[in-house]
Motif scaffolding. Structure first.
Motif, PDB file in Angstrom:
ATOM      1  N   UNK A 199       0.861  -1.190   0.000  1.00 54.90           N
ATOM      2  CA  UNK A 199       0.000   0.000   0.000  1.00 54.90           C
ATOM      3  C   UNK A 199       0.895   1.236   0.000  1.00 54.90           C
ATOM      4  N   UNK A 200       1.275   1.694  -1.164  1.00 53.04           N
ATOM      5  CA  UNK A 200       2.222   2.810  -1.313  1.00 53.04           C
ATOM      6  C   UNK A 200       1.458   4.076  -1.675  1.00 53.04           C
ATOM      7  N   UNK A 201       1.671   5.138  -0.910  1.00 51.51           N
ATOM      8  CA  UNK A 201       1.021   6.420  -1.213  1.00 51.51           C
ATOM      9  C   UNK A 201       2.042   7.497  -1.586  1.00 51.51           C
ATOM     10  N   UNK A 218       0.291  -0.400  -5.485  1.00 48.56           N
ATOM     11  CA  UNK A 218       1.209  -1.491  -5.154  1.00 48.56           C
ATOM     12  C   UNK A 218       2.515  -1.205  -5.887  1.00 48.56           C
ATOM     13  N   UNK A 219       3.640  -1.314  -5.179  1.00 51.73           N
ATOM     14  CA  UNK A 219       4.924  -0.927  -5.748  1.00 51.73           C
ATOM     15  C   UNK A 219       5.916  -2.073  -5.698  1.00 51.73           C
ATOM     16  N   UNK A 220       6.612  -2.251  -6.826  1.00 52.17           N
ATOM     17  CA  UNK A 220       7.671  -3.250  -6.937  1.00 52.17           C
ATOM     18  C   UNK A 220       8.978  -2.528  -7.238  1.00 52.17           C
ATOM     19  N   UNK A 238       1.737 -10.784  -5.715  1.00 56.52           N
ATOM     20  CA  UNK A 238       1.735  -9.380  -6.117  1.00 56.52           C
ATOM     21  C   UNK A 238       0.479  -9.046  -6.925  1.00 56.52           C
ATOM     22  N   UNK A 239       0.145  -9.881  -7.892  1.00 55.42           N
ATOM     23  CA  UNK A 239      -1.044  -9.644  -8.718  1.00 55.42           C
ATOM     24  C   UNK A 239      -2.305  -9.673  -7.855  1.00 55.42           C
ATOM     25  N   UNK A 240      -2.374 -10.583  -6.909  1.00 54.59           N
ATOM     26  CA  UNK A 240      -3.525 -10.618  -6.000  1.00 54.59           C
ATOM     27  C   UNK A 240      -3.610  -9.345  -5.177  1.00 54.59           C
ATOM     28  N   UNK A 241      -2.474  -8.807  -4.768  1.00 55.28           N
ATOM     29  CA  UNK A 241      -2.461  -7.531  -4.046  1.00 55.28           C
ATOM     30  C   UNK A 241      -3.011  -6.415  -4.921  1.00 55.28           C
ATOM     31  N   UNK A 242      -2.599  -6.402  -6.186  1.00 57.16           N
ATOM     32  CA  UNK A 242      -3.063  -5.375  -7.129  1.00 57.16           C
ATOM     33  C   UNK A 242      -4.579  -5.450  -7.302  1.00 57.16           C
ATOM     34  N   UNK A 294      -8.776  -1.416  -2.925  1.00 53.82           N
ATOM     35  CA  UNK A 294      -8.173  -0.164  -2.462  1.00 53.82           C
ATOM     36  C   UNK A 294      -7.012   0.299  -3.339  1.00 53.82           C
ATOM     37  N   UNK A 295      -6.463  -0.611  -4.124  1.00 50.52           N
ATOM     38  CA  UNK A 295      -5.305  -0.308  -4.971  1.00 50.52           C
ATOM     39  C   UNK A 295      -5.788   0.273  -6.295  1.00 50.52           C
ATOM     40  N   UNK A 296      -5.274   1.460  -6.650  1.00 51.47           N
ATOM     41  CA  UNK A 296      -5.685   2.101  -7.908  1.00 51.47           C
ATOM     42  C   UNK A 296      -4.693   1.870  -9.044  1.00 51.47           C
TER      43      UNK A 296
END
Length: 166
Positions: free
Chosen positions: A9-11, A19-21, A55-59, A63-65
């Motif tokens: 959760x990167x703002x 989501x950040x990699x 990662x894809x599931x997180x995306x 809440x992830x835009x």
């Protein structure tokens, strides 16, 4: 491909909650690089199918835009197709926006087939090497004033670089 870290959760990188990699490996060697340890292609953890699935599931989280890809250098991730496959999968499964930071400039990226393939899944490119003498902490989403925030979709439609003013 190796990766240094994932922020679920990167703002701070890009608008909204993303989501950040952070990928490992960079050949640019910019003076003043704030992620110097990420220049080593062997730094961090091995990218696996399990990590990709997570990662894809997180995306997919509502809440992830969107997604951010930083490094290291994402455009140096052409020794295998891990990053390309990830970006393709994100677009196919989520349709969420992808922002990518690269020390390479757009005009050079589009002349390399493998880098251009990566770019084909990107919505916004922040391009250009970090230049310490142009460092400006008041800039949003970039570290130095030479770096551009490029709308890739509009640039492709207009056959020229279209920058986003933030």
């Amino acid at each position: 491909m190796n990766y240094a870290k994932i922020r679920k959760f990167d703002v701070s990188n890009g608008p909204g909650i993303r989501a950040t990699l952070f990928v490992s490996g960079c050949t640019n060697g910019c003076n003043g690089c704030f992620n110097k340890e990420l220049q080593d292609f062997n730094y961090g953890n091995k990218w696996t199918k399990e990590v990709e699935d997570e990662f894809v599931n997180q995306v997919k989280n509502s809440n992830i835009v969107g997604v951010n890809i930083l490094g290291g250098e994402p455009m140096d991730q052409i020794k295998d197709e891990s990053l390309l496959k990830l970006l393709k999968r994100i677009k196919e499964e989520t349709q969420k926006s992808i922002w990518l930071w690269s020390g390479y400039i757009y005009e050079d990226i589009i002349t390399c087939d493998k880098k251009s393939q990566i770019l084909s899944y990107v919505d916004v490119l922040i391009d250009g090497r970090f230049e310490e003498d142009k460092r400006n902490i008041s800039l949003k989403y970039r570290g130095s004033s030479n770096q551009r925030i490029i709308d890739i979709v509009k640039s492709n439609e207009n056959n020229r670089v279209i920058e986003i003013e933030i």
